[in-house]
Scaffold this active site. Structure first.
Site, PDB file in Angstrom:
ATOM      1  N   THR A   1      35.866  40.971  32.842  1.00 58.48           N
ATOM      2  CA  THR A   1      35.750  41.788  34.056  1.00 58.48           C
ATOM      3  C   THR A   1      35.415  43.239  33.741  1.00 58.48           C
ATOM      4  OG1 THR A   1      37.312  40.361  35.230  1.00 58.48           O
ATOM      5  CG2 THR A   1      36.948  42.554  36.132  1.00 58.48           C
TER       6      THR A   1
ATOM      7  N   GLN B   1      34.628  37.670  39.621  1.00 61.71           N
ATOM      8  CA  GLN B   1      34.735  39.075  39.228  1.00 61.71           C
ATOM      9  C   GLN B   1      33.376  39.600  38.766  1.00 61.71           C
ATOM     10  OE1 GLN B   1      36.788  36.574  38.316  1.00 61.71           O
ATOM     11  NE2 GLN B   1      38.780  37.332  37.594  1.00 61.71           N
TER      12      GLN B   1
ATOM     13  N   ASP C   1      35.744  42.368  43.256  1.00 58.54           N
ATOM     14  CA  ASP C   1      35.913  43.451  42.273  1.00 58.54           C
ATOM     15  C   ASP C   1      34.734  44.427  42.263  1.00 58.54           C
ATOM     16  OD1 ASP C   1      38.210  42.124  41.674  1.00 58.54           O
ATOM     17  OD2 ASP C   1      37.713  41.651  39.601  1.00 58.54           O
TER      18      ASP C   1
ATOM     19  N   ASP D   1      39.619  41.720  46.500  1.00 55.86           N
ATOM     20  CA  ASP D   1      40.097  42.832  45.666  1.00 55.86           C
ATOM     21  C   ASP D   1      38.958  43.808  45.355  1.00 55.86           C
ATOM     22  OD1 ASP D   1      42.441  41.311  45.578  1.00 55.86           O
ATOM     23  OD2 ASP D   1      41.936  40.397  43.657  1.00 55.86           O
TER      24      ASP D   1
ATOM     25  N   ARG E   1      46.648  43.621  48.320  1.00 60.39           N
ATOM     26  CA  ARG E   1      47.729  42.851  47.714  1.00 60.39           C
ATOM     27  C   ARG E   1      48.109  43.513  46.391  1.00 60.39           C
ATOM     28  NH1 ARG E   1      45.158  37.239  45.239  1.00 60.39           N
ATOM     29  NH2 ARG E   1      43.211  38.113  44.381  1.00 60.39           N
TER      30      ARG E   1
ATOM     31  N   TRP F   1      48.460  43.970  42.753  1.00 69.09           N
ATOM     32  CA  TRP F   1      47.989  43.432  41.476  1.00 69.09           C
ATOM     33  C   TRP F   1      49.052  43.592  40.398  1.00 69.09           C
ATOM     34  CZ3 TRP F   1      43.769  46.023  37.983  1.00 69.09           C
ATOM     35  CH2 TRP F   1      43.407  45.138  36.957  1.00 69.09           C
TER      36      TRP F   1
END
Length: 571
Positions: free
Chosen positions: A335, A365, A388, A409, A477, A479
């Protein structure tokens, strides 16, 4: 007395005040011990008579006291002064990380030799751990030679760099979690002491910060505050501490003169951005402006740590675009390394540019922009991707009038970050996916990091609206265990599920996270059905003020010179 002499005098005052406060801390520890020993004994402030006593006192606020005491005593301190012991602690931590890197190389290289994925993780980890030591070295380099004549700013700088070191180390661990290798546990063990020592260093510095507040140091040394205000004043509106080169750049009317021009059609000095970056002088300390003409630049761009004070200026966020498609799921790239553009050099600025990762939701990702630089500013930029999209990895970052789009995310990381007046766009994900805007990665409760959305607009792209009841969207959320996200003054469209926030995994971090919504508006801002986790906060106006750029980023000191729209507080 000249300016240099005045600064030296201020520095001596600051160092003396900090040392005095730390001695007060030691005295307090001694008094507490005396009280606990006997209520009948007369309370007498203790003297620092031995190294052991001094070390135990300095280690008092840490979470890993045994590691702290043992490491400092093993280093044979030749001073009992608290400030000297903290500096010794930084040196011990640097050596610990360096020794752990060597140990990991010796013990794990052979095991990873036949596994390309694990070998790549080990190589990336070594780089990340070296970056972690660089941040610790920044702390040491600035301990005696700090230039900002305000104690609070000096201490906050140290906290920023210590938080950065923690982020790099955590990223190393995360990289191994992306592999199926059993070596992840080995890495955890090898770097256990190093990570504890870094956390302890942050605890010591945070304790200084707390003492400054408790003892109202700015009130005691009011001349420092007055001096700082003087530094920030100038007839031309440019802070007087800005150097002549930066001043000329800022004062230029009708645009900024570029050092180099990038253009596909050959009308500039270079055809690629990476070629232009190679022209940045070594140890550069003045603005180096790269004008990138309209066009789509398909290249992986890396602004290295040695490339400081670089500015990218484009023709518009949809006209000048840097694109790539590296991803984790299909391309098998870590990532951290998927970023189309990676910003590592401090004092970076980007204006009027687009960054994108076109891997699509199937790539999972796939980072469009990763920022690990300190004091980075992005204005009128567009950052597009799916999962991401924007990796706000570490250090201080300010985004103004930007657009960020994605699915899962899509704003994540462990930087100290404010997005102000930005558009946050939820995109249509894969059939089985929900959408989470943020996934903040604060792993230590004392880190100065967090993610703030101020005066933004959260909405959905047209393709998302028909599926919003199936593929629900959430504000974020957690991480990591101490994830911190604040959304304030923001318009939230009817694209966010009434619950607001989504768990990461079971009840992980629900007690320790710090999430808050403050004075938002729009149909998605109703908090009546929000989750009721212990970590959800209700902010007072005073508490909310802490998360404005002027306070959270100390932005008044470094954002205005970039000549971008900027609101330090609420107005």
């Amino acid at each position: 007395m000249g300016v240099d002499g005045e600064l030296k005098k201020k520095k001596c005052i600051i160092a003396g005040v900090i040392t005095a406060l730390l001695v007060l801390m030691v005295v307090a520890v001694g008094i507490t011990t005396s009280r606990n020993t006997s209520h009948s004994e007369k309370i007498v402030p203790v003297q620092i008579k031995t190294a052991t006593t001094a070390v135990e006192a300095v280690c008092a606020p840490t979470d890993y006291k045994e590691t702290c005491v043992n490491s400092l005593m093993k280093a044979s301190p030749d001073s009992t002064q608290p400030l000297d012991l903290i500096k010794l602690g930084f040196n011990v931590t640097i050596r610990s990380i360096e020794d752990s890197i060597k140990k990991a190389s010796v013990e794990l290289t052979a095991k990873a030799a036949n596994d390309k994925d694990t070998k790549g993780a080990l190589e990336l980890c070594e780089k990340l751990m070296n970056d972690a030591t660089d941040d610790l070295k920044k702390c040491l380099d600035n301990f005696d030679g700090f230039s900002i004549p305000q104690i609070e700013d000096f201490v906050e700088d140290l906290r920023v760099w210590l938080s950065g070191s923690i982020a790099y180390q955590q990223t190393c661990m995360d990289t191994f979690e992306e592999t199926n290798s059993k070596l992840s546990q080995d890495m955890q063990k090898i770097f256990k002491t190093s990570r504890e020592l870094t956390s302890n260093g942050l605890a010591m510095i945070t304790n200084i910060s707390n003492l400054l507040g408790e003892f109202n140091v700015t009130g005691v040394t009011g001349d420092l505050g007055k001096y700082a205000r003087k530094l920030l004043s100038a007839e031309d509106g440019i802070p007087s501490w800005v150097g002549p080169n930066t001043r000329r750049l800022m004062a230029t009317k009708g645009g900024v003169k570029a050092n180099v021009v990038v253009a596909h059609d050959g009308s500039g000095q270079y055809k690629t951005i990476n070629e232009a970056l190679n022209a940045v002088p070594k140890a550069n300390q003045k603005p180096f402006v790269i004008y990138i003409k309209q066009g789509v630049y398909n290249e992986k761009v890396d602004v290295t740590k040695k490339m400081t004070h670089v500015t990218f200026i484009g023709d518009g966020p949809t006209k000048t675009k840097i694109t790539g498609s590296l991803n984790y799921y299909i391309g098998k790239v870590k990532t951290y390394l998927t970023a189309t553009v990676a910003i590592n050099g401090d004092n970076f600025t980007a204006k009027n540019i687009g960054f994108e990762n076109t891997a699509g939701p199937e790539g999972h990702q796939a980072v469009a922009l990763r920022v690990s630089a300190d004091l980075a500013v992005f204005y009128n930029c567009q950052i597009d991707g799916y999962q991401d999209t924007l990796y706000v990895h570490s250090h201080r970052q300010f985004f103004r009038d930007c657009t960020v789009s994605g699915t899962v995310d899509f704003i994540f990381g462990d930087g100290i970050v404010v997005l102000q007046n930005c558009n946050i766009v939820v995109r249509k994900p894969m059939k089985s996916q929900s959408c989470m805007i943020t996934a903040q990665g604060r792993s230590d409760k004392r880190e100065s990091t967090g993610l703030v959305l101020q005066n933004c607009h959260i909405t959905g792209e047209p393709a998302y609206i028909p599926v919003k009841s199936i593929n629900k969207a959430y504000l974020g959320r957690p991480w990591k265990e101490f994830s911190r996200t604040i959304i304030m003054g923001t318009t939230i469209d009817d694209v966010i599920d009434p619950a607001g926030w989504l768990p990461w995994n079971g009840d992980f971090a629900l007690n320790t996270l710090y999430y808050a919504e403050y004075e938002n508006n729009g149909p998605g801002s109703n908090q009546a059905q929000r989750v009721k986790w212990p970590g959800i906060k209700k902010l007072s106006p005073k508490q909310a003020l802490r998360f404005t750029p002027a306070r959270f980023l100390r932005g008044n000191l470094w954002i205005p010179p970039n000549r971008v729209p900027y609101m330090g507080n609420f107005q």
